[in-house]
Design an enzyme around this catalytic site. Sequence first.
Site, PDB file in Angstrom:
ATOM      1  CE  LYS A   1      -0.660   0.599   4.993  1.00 49.04           C
ATOM      2  NZ  LYS A   1       0.078   1.863   5.030  1.00 49.04           N
ATOM      3  CB  THR A   2       3.924   2.325   1.810  1.00 50.06           C
ATOM      4  OG1 THR A   2       3.339   2.044   3.082  1.00 50.06           O
ATOM      5  CG2 THR A   2       4.734   3.602   1.908  1.00 50.06           C
TER       6      THR A   2
ATOM      7  CG  ASP B   1      -1.036   5.123   4.587  1.00 51.79           C
ATOM      8  OD1 ASP B   1      -1.706   4.155   4.181  1.00 51.79           O
ATOM      9  OD2 ASP B   1       0.143   5.016   4.961  1.00 51.79           O
ATOM     10  CD  GLU B   2      -1.879   2.120   8.181  1.00 48.99           C
ATOM     11  OE1 GLU B   2      -2.938   1.465   8.267  1.00 48.99           O
ATOM     12  OE2 GLU B   2      -0.760   1.596   8.099  1.00 48.99           O
TER      13      GLU B   2
ATOM     14  NE  ARG C   1       1.748  -7.165  11.088  1.00 43.11           N
ATOM     15  CZ  ARG C   1       1.377  -6.427  10.032  1.00 43.11           C
ATOM     16  NH1 ARG C   1       2.180  -5.487   9.562  1.00 43.11           N
ATOM     17  NH2 ARG C   1       0.210  -6.614   9.452  1.00 43.11           N
TER      18      ARG C   1
ATOM     19  CD  GLN D   1      -3.344  -4.695   8.284  1.00 44.39           C
ATOM     20  OE1 GLN D   1      -2.249  -4.529   8.805  1.00 44.39           O
ATOM     21  NE2 GLN D   1      -3.523  -4.653   6.972  1.00 44.39           N
TER      22      GLN D   1
END
Length: 976
Positions: free
Chosen positions: A35-36, A241-242, A655, A272
């Site tokens: 995504k980044t 973002d997020e 993770r 998330q």
Amino acid sequence: MPTMDLLEGLNPEQKSAVEHQSGPLMIVAGAGTGKTMVITRRIAWLIDQKLAAPENILALTFTDKAAGEMEERVDLLLPYGYVDIQISTFHSFCEKVLREFGAEIGLSPDFKVLAELDAWLLARARFSDFALDYYRPLGNPTKYLRGLLTHFSRAKDNALTADRYLEYAAEQAANQDQALDQAEAGRLSELASAYHQYQQILLANDSLDFGDLLLYVWQLLKTRPKILQQLQAKYQYLLVDEFQDTNRIQYEIVKLLAAPKNNLTVVGDDDQAIYRFRGASVANILQFQKDFPDCQKVVLKNNYRSGQAILDLAYSFIQMNNPDRLETQMADPAAKKLTAQTEHPGLIEHLHYPNLEQEAAAVARKIQELQAAGPDLHWGDFAILIRANDAAAPFIQALERRQIPFRFMALRGLYSKPIILDLLAHLRIIDQPHDSPSFYRILNQPIYQIPPEAVIELNQLARRKGKSLYEACRLASLANLPPQVFARVNTVLSDLDKFQQLARNKKCSELLITLARDGHYVEFLRSLTERESHEAFRWLQQLYERILSFENRHDDKSLANFMAEFAFERDAGEEGALAQNLEEGPEVVKIMTVHSAKGLEFKYVFVINLVDQRFPTRRRPEAIPLPDELLDEQTTAGDWHLAEERRLFYVALTRAKQGLFLTSADDYGGARRRKLSRFLIEAGFAKTPELLNEQTAGTFDAQEEITVTLEPLTIHLPKQFSFTQLTAFRTCPLQYKFAHVLKIPVFGKWTFSFGKTMHNTLQQFFKLWIERVGSRQGNLFAGQNQPADGSLPVKLEELLEAYQKSWQDDWYQNDDQREEYRTKGRAALKDYYRQMGDQPPEPHMLEQGFTLKFGAVIIKGRIDRIDRCAGGVEIIDYKTGKAKTEKTLDRGDKEQLLLYQIAARDVLGLQPIKLTYHYLEDNSQVSFLGSDDELLDLQEQILERVEMIRHSNFSALPGFHCRFCDFADICEYRET
């Protein structure tokens, strides 16, 4: 980077998201789906396609680290550099807006931003102003203060002003149809009144807390349509973002700014969403497509992190949160099922042990075995994820027994670090020398080399005489100490006398620096191993920043006042915030909470303590919850706390890249055997797992030889450089290390105070000038600078008023010097004003920031002033030091303005025809212009210098400059 390169390597979904042109876009980005990369390439693509200029893009996220990472990636994607992309946290952006427009709603532009601790301390100091009854227990009047502040913060998260809260409380009290007893009505009224009083306390102190930054921007946008239109015109494309971590007021601000074009991109994953305790509302991501029914939706499903087995486990587990997941609103029932793009299948094991000690020992052994078996594995490839900080201790002990390097990534605990305990004890005895426990710690410090038996003797002397330890040291001649030890005790006392004398007229931050240097702390820290020294200097810098925050809030900046405030802080249970940086230091095993691990990845992850009441935890209700009627959240079908804990477990699972180990035990010290975590059962693991056994500390050391290879310290250098950094390294690499790697606190200088005063004065003066000329004529052209009567747009009185407001009072040697320079500065400004009357300048840009790129080297800078002139522009940099002439200006002196010339030409699109240093003390000027060869030579020098920084061992380069170096007093290589 050309357009095709911006799209290179993207999968179809990523490419679709990057190339979206206009209108709302929702990117559902599962864990590890890039995504980044997508959001940063989208920013670069919008600029490359000329759909938006850099300054017309606003990208918002939640942490400085995330914002910095986004900015660094954009820097690398854009070919030459740019003027100003606003990539920041929500709070930083809102602070910037309020600095510029806050006066429109009555805020001072010089407001202070208070962190959580600062706000608590201010409210504690003004506690008597709160009319509390229900929330003021007699035994501990401030017991509920932290809960009250959390309550007020929650109100701000939900766009609830103090006035609206007061109205609500009055409505409830007057509502005869509602069975609201008198006590409850009084409680609500007390809360609303306390909220209102808290806001008044903040405003009276020109202070805002973090929630205020959002609340006041929302009010500004709602009540000042012209400013809203101005910001809407400026920020034509918004990216968030997020997005699942936004709260109600953040979403409201975003919707206001994005209208009416709604070029709004949100990136998130409801699975998330783990920050409800901070006010985040997962409802926002569920609501987005209802608010924007025409939005394009892109789902990223290709995972570039984890093995498929790990992804399948995580996906099947998170289904337990249905039907309150975004996926259930989509046409594809498996829309968010992730597909691994890695070759490793993913190893998953559940390991169950008789007790906690064996569980911790097994985790440490497993890490050591995996690291030894994997030639390419580093200690940093392993993480132990905990649900809460208090679970870390047994695992820390197990890693220490095996000599495995690790770092506990706690966000609290600064005040328990050894160097900080030493410094605080020293500050405490400077303020209160009869504090015997603190004095005892000082006597035992290695820097004084007093033997333990001598300290015991002094302690016994204090008891015999009924004296404090300090007084016993004054009577040390009675203790029959050896002469050399007696001399060391006297050194402690003479140092203390010296520091006490300084404490009478020095502010606390200056005293700390003096103590760290003259008290031999810096010398001691430099004698440690590279790893230990690097870490200890980080703690020292953070204590220094804590004291600076105290001084920012108080007129009385003395040590005594700080120690009084610090006592309040410790009484409240505060442990001291810790700023952690994963990129700093050597490769080590990370122990961290799952919340802290969000956004990170590791080859091997251990999720520990998977038993009932540890993970998931019990629900802890807010101390003082907001009434449900004031919350604007969608209700969920199930238990919201359990749903959030599931999302947290999902984050923990995802993770892991190659291996995931889930550990548990029967015995955690209670009377009963612990039940297995319901999350393990929901994930498909056996209710009665096989019980394993592990050697524990009692037999471990005797039976097994431990050999651990420690990896060398890695100094992570910045991805962006400033001119100051480049100059420091050119002057002396060791100076660069002291200032920019270790970040050793330095004494301020009166020259800096004076320079900052003059810079800020002229910045305010010319800002007002540009505003007045622009409002009068709409633009700046030659001959249109002045009013019709020939006077300057800004009066001399206004210039001197700006000087008075900008005056920096710190670091002058004495009052006489302070007044001398106050007078000199005023006279210099008057003289400069007269000069401008003879030949008025045409100011065009002030404090203009830029990002410049030479190959892979990124330079950040800010130009004091750019003026229009015939044929182009003049770049002006103010100097308050000794004036130079064309003859005395050397090649190094020119570097700064030559760099600005390149930035103005290549980034700002201007044509510089003159570079000028303006020396404010006598208003002399020296001007020049760089040739093409000089500019090319500077670029090559910068590239070479950055390459040297990256491979440097930071050895000293002593010379004449040593006498001006901030670190001369702690550098053994200095030239005298």
